[in-house]
Motif scaffolding. Structure first.
Motif, PDB file in Angstrom:
ATOM      1  N   THR A  15      -3.068  78.369  41.682  1.00  0.00           N
ATOM      2  CA  THR A  15      -4.403  78.457  42.288  1.00  0.00           C
ATOM      3  C   THR A  15      -5.213  79.546  41.596  1.00  0.00           C
ATOM      4  O   THR A  15      -6.400  79.344  41.301  1.00  0.00           O
ATOM      5  CB  THR A  15      -4.289  78.738  43.795  1.00  0.00           C
ATOM      6  OG1 THR A  15      -3.559  77.675  44.413  1.00  0.00           O
ATOM      7  CG2 THR A  15      -5.657  78.830  44.435  1.00  0.00           C
ATOM      8  N   ALA A  16      -4.600  80.679  41.313  1.00  0.00           N
ATOM      9  CA  ALA A  16      -5.289  81.749  40.600  1.00  0.00           C
ATOM     10  C   ALA A  16      -5.699  81.293  39.200  1.00  0.00           C
ATOM     11  O   ALA A  16      -6.797  81.608  38.732  1.00  0.00           O
ATOM     12  CB  ALA A  16      -4.404  82.987  40.521  1.00  0.00           C
ATOM     13  N   LEU A  17      -4.828  80.537  38.548  1.00  0.00           N
ATOM     14  CA  LEU A  17      -5.147  80.008  37.221  1.00  0.00           C
ATOM     15  C   LEU A  17      -6.396  79.137  37.264  1.00  0.00           C
ATOM     16  O   LEU A  17      -7.307  79.296  36.452  1.00  0.00           O
ATOM     17  CB  LEU A  17      -3.957  79.213  36.670  1.00  0.00           C
ATOM     18  CG  LEU A  17      -4.198  78.440  35.372  1.00  0.00           C
ATOM     19  CD1 LEU A  17      -4.419  79.405  34.218  1.00  0.00           C
ATOM     20  CD2 LEU A  17      -3.023  77.514  35.099  1.00  0.00           C
ATOM     21  N   VAL A  18      -6.441  78.228  38.229  1.00  0.00           N
ATOM     22  CA  VAL A  18      -7.597  77.330  38.352  1.00  0.00           C
ATOM     23  C   VAL A  18      -8.861  78.114  38.672  1.00  0.00           C
ATOM     24  O   VAL A  18      -9.925  77.875  38.089  1.00  0.00           O
ATOM     25  CB  VAL A  18      -7.325  76.242  39.419  1.00  0.00           C
ATOM     26  CG1 VAL A  18      -8.594  75.481  39.761  1.00  0.00           C
ATOM     27  CG2 VAL A  18      -6.243  75.287  38.936  1.00  0.00           C
ATOM     28  N   LYS A  19      -8.762  79.067  39.588  1.00  0.00           N
ATOM     29  CA  LYS A  19      -9.934  79.843  40.009  1.00  0.00           C
ATOM     30  C   LYS A  19     -10.431  80.776  38.903  1.00  0.00           C
ATOM     31  O   LYS A  19     -11.638  80.960  38.743  1.00  0.00           O
ATOM     32  CB  LYS A  19      -9.623  80.679  41.252  1.00  0.00           C
ATOM     33  CG  LYS A  19      -9.224  79.861  42.455  1.00  0.00           C
ATOM     34  CD  LYS A  19     -10.390  79.153  43.058  1.00  0.00           C
ATOM     35  CE  LYS A  19      -9.939  78.443  44.317  1.00  0.00           C
ATOM     36  NZ  LYS A  19     -10.881  77.477  44.785  1.00  0.00           N
ATOM     37  N   MET A  20      -9.520  81.369  38.138  1.00  0.00           N
ATOM     38  CA  MET A  20      -9.903  82.349  37.138  1.00  0.00           C
ATOM     39  C   MET A  20     -10.294  81.730  35.800  1.00  0.00           C
ATOM     40  O   MET A  20     -10.959  82.375  34.997  1.00  0.00           O
ATOM     41  CB  MET A  20      -8.780  83.363  36.936  1.00  0.00           C
ATOM     42  CG  MET A  20      -8.540  84.235  38.152  1.00  0.00           C
ATOM     43  SD  MET A  20      -7.089  85.277  38.029  1.00  0.00           S
ATOM     44  CE  MET A  20      -7.488  86.296  36.640  1.00  0.00           C
TER      45      MET A  20
END
Length: 115
Positions: A15-20
Motif C-alpha cells: 500500500t505504501a508503494l502504491v501511495k508513494m
C-alpha cells in the motif's frame, strides 16, 4: 512470525508503494499490486506445505526449521521480482515486480527479528 503478521506487513508495504509511487495506475491495477504484495509476504512460507507432507505431521518441533528450503532464499525473490520488473515493460508490471520484492523481503525482515 505468524501468518497474520506477514499478511499485514505485505499489505502495508505494498500500500505504501502504491501511495508513494508516481505510477499512473487505475484503481483496479493498484488493488492488484497491493494483493500481489500481500500474498508475496506469505509466499516464502509455501515451503511449509512440502515440509508437513514430507514429515507427515502437523506441527514443527522446537529444533526443526522450514527456513532451509529454497523458498526462504531472499535471492530467489529478488531475482523473480527483477525479472518481472525488467520484462514487464509497463508501469503496472514494474509495480508488480516491486511489490513482490518488498512483500517477500518484509517476510524475511520479520522472520529475522522474531523472538
Amino acid at each position: 512470525m505468524l501468518p497474520s503478521g506477514h499478511f499485514a506487513a505485505g499489505y502495508l508495504v505494498s500500500t505504501a508503494l502504491v501511495k508513494m509511487s508516481e505510477a499512473n495506475l487505475s484503481v483496479s491495477q493498484s488493488n492488484i499490486v497491493i494483493l500481489v504484495g500481500t500474498l508475496s509476504a506469505i509466499a516464502p512460507d509455501i515451503d511449509l506445505i512440502y515440509f508437513f507432507i514430507r514429515k507427515k505431521k502437523g506441527k514443527l518441533k522446537k529444533n526443526e526449521s522450514h527456513r532451509f528450503y529454497v523458498t526462504h532464499a531472499p535471492i530467489l525473490w529478488l531475482l523473480l521480482s527483477l525479472i518481472i520488473y525488467r520484462i514487464g515493460g509497463t508501469e503496472f508490471w514494474q509495480m508488480i515486480g516491486l511489490s513482490i520484492w518488498l512483500g517477500s523481503w518484509s517476510h524475511f525482515i520479520l522472520d529475522s527479528i522474531e523472538f
